[in-house]
Scaffold this active site. Structure first.
Site, short mmCIF file in Angstrom:
data_model
loop_
_atom_site.label_atom_id
_atom_site.label_comp_id
_atom_site.label_asym_id
_atom_site.label_seq_id
_atom_site.Cartn_x
_atom_site.Cartn_y
_atom_site.Cartn_z
CG HIS A 5 2.39 8.90 -22.14
ND1 HIS A 5 3.20 7.79 -22.19
CD2 HIS A 5 2.59 9.43 -20.92
CE1 HIS A 5 3.84 7.66 -21.03
NE2 HIS A 5 3.50 8.65 -20.25
CG HIS A 25 7.05 5.86 -18.17
ND1 HIS A 25 7.74 6.72 -17.35
CD2 HIS A 25 5.96 6.53 -18.62
CE1 HIS A 25 7.07 7.88 -17.30
NE2 HIS A 25 6.00 7.79 -18.06
CD GLU A 83 -2.62 1.19 2.67
OE1 GLU A 83 -3.24 0.12 2.87
OE2 GLU A 83 -2.72 2.18 3.42
CG HIS A 91 7.19 10.88 -21.23
ND1 HIS A 91 6.20 11.83 -21.23
CD2 HIS A 91 6.83 9.98 -20.26
CE1 HIS A 91 5.30 11.55 -20.30
NE2 HIS A 91 5.65 10.43 -19.70
CD GLU A 120 4.80 10.91 -14.66
OE1 GLU A 120 5.67 10.17 -15.11
OE2 GLU A 120 4.43 11.95 -15.24
CG HIS A 173 -1.66 -0.86 7.28
ND1 HIS A 173 -1.30 -2.02 6.62
CD2 HIS A 173 -2.66 -0.32 6.55
CE1 HIS A 173 -2.03 -2.16 5.54
NE2 HIS A 173 -2.88 -1.15 5.46
MN MN Z 1 -4.46 -0.98 3.96
MN MN Z 2 4.46 9.19 -18.38
#
Ligand code: MN
Ligand code: MN
Length: 392
Positions: A323, A279, A105, A277, A337, A144
């Site tokens: 994109h 990724h 998380e 660009h 992002e 948590h």
């Molecule tokens: Mn959680």
């Molecule tokens: Mn990007």
């Protein structure tokens, strides 16, 4: 049927070249106003791309005493297999109960403050207060909780599995409710009557009192605190300032516990754009915090599709597809992002072209000296990432 009068304020699916025609309804004009690039796609759009947008405003709400939550998972946005997101708000004193899950998380605090708690597999604990612009990360399987402080809070949670649902986690109340009372009695060494009033099902979010000071709330563990902090002050991190905005990158290099989620908090000022660009590591999951933007995703073989985004929307970009994100409004765009990865990485189109023999670029694209000069000077008003490697 007449064409719309000049000055008509209702957007119409028509281009100035005469293509399209007036939409006389039935129609959802508010939706059309929010999605001008859907109603009238750029002429460069083509092919069959799946949906790459889902607004949290279209997601089902869970309302409890103590707060609310809604989620965008693979159910809402089927292409988003790598990450899922939850938008949650807690009242002052509102608690997201003690729980854990198989997925990591990652979280970004949008507004207000919260107190988070956790204990790792070696009994080392972590209790901290989180403010606007701060992150946290809980590794998979680590328990948590989250509690709103005096002003309450709103945050974005991101999980490293598109199938995740926050309504399907392992909660302490749920476990108690489904354990024989004599087993609870034997486990804790207290009479069964101690469990007479336990909840009979998962509590999820509930209203409690605002906790006292963090000092008063500390619990001393004989094993100490977690060696790698579970929180990070992203907004306090020195940004990379660019002509069009700013970028703060966070991944396992500067937030070492965050081994499966990398992110960038990006600011794009009016008139600017996050440059073209891609990724080379994984899909991108986006969350828009403010402003209005558009993004075209190019997936090759003549296929490209443009989407409009605003605050509260989720965007998605498949692995390695091209994109940009352009500010189409009058306010600054802020967005996150995120990637299921230990590293933030991207490849800049400008940089690629600038570092390739210019004769080759010129002959490939049939472009003249103007573009080559611009590449040399790198003077475009773009939000750019650092050119030659990133140092946290
Ligand atoms: Mn959680
Ligand atoms: Mn990007």
């Amino acid at each position: 049927m007449n064409p719309p009068a000049k000055g008509d304020q209702i957007p119409q699916p028509m281009r100035s070249d005469g293509t399209g025609w007036v939409d006389l309804g039935p129609r959802n004009v508010m939706r059309d106003r929010q999605n001008p690039n859907m109603l009238v796609p750029p002429v460069t759009d083509a092919g069959l791309l799946p949906n790459l947008k889902f607004s949290f405003s279209d997601a089902s709400m869970t309302l409890n005493h103590g707060g609310w939550s809604r989620e965008v998972t693979i159910r809402e946005l089927p292409i988003a297999t790598t990450l899922a997101g939850v938008n949650m708000s807690l009242t002052p004193g509102g608690v997201r109960e003690l729980h854990w899950h198989q997925q990591a998380e990652w979280a970004y605090m949008l507004l207000g403050r919260a107190r988070i708690t956790s204990v790792d597999q070696r009994g080392r604990n972590f209790i901290a207060d989180i403010g606007k612009g701060d992150l946290w990360y809980f590794p998979p399987g680590i328990p948590h909780s989250i509690q709103g402080l005096e002003e309450g809070c709103e945050f974005l949670l991101v999980f490293d599995d598109g199938h995740f649902s926050d309504l399907n986690t392992l909660s302490i109340s749920d476990w108690f409710a489904h354990t024989p009372t004599d087993v609870l009695s034997a486990n804790f060494g207290v009479p069964e009557s101690a469990f007479a009033d336990i909840p009979d099902k998962q509590v999820y979010i509930y209203q409690s009192e605002v906790p006292g000071s963090i000092e008063a709330d500390q619990v001393e563990s004989p094993y100490g605190t977690v060696p790698l902090p579970f929180s990070h002050r992203l907004l306090a991190q020195r940004p990379l300032i660019t002509p069009g905005g700013s970028v703060r990158i966070v991944d396992s290099r500067n937030f070492p516990i965050s081994k499966t989620i990398a992110a960038a908090l990006v600011e794009v000022r009016p008139g600017a754009m996050r440059e073209l660009h891609w990724h080379p590591n994984n899909d991108e999951w986006q969350y828009y915090i403010s402003g209005q933007a558009r993004m075209t995703v190019f997936i090759g073989n003549g296929n490209a599709r443009t989407f409009d985004y605003q605050a509260g929307d989720v965007g998605y970009v498949p692995f390695a597809t091209g994109h940009y994100i352009q500010n189409t409004g009058t306010e600054t765009v802020w967005f996150l992002e995120m990637f299921k990865s230990d590293r933030f990485v991207d490849v800049s189109l400008n940089q690629w072209m600038a570092l390739t023999p210019h004769e080759l670029v010129a002959s490939n694209l049939c472009v003249g000296p103007e573009l080559l000069d611009a590449l040399r000077k790198d003077k475009w008003p773009v939000v750019k990432y650092p050119g030659y490697g990133y140092v946290p």
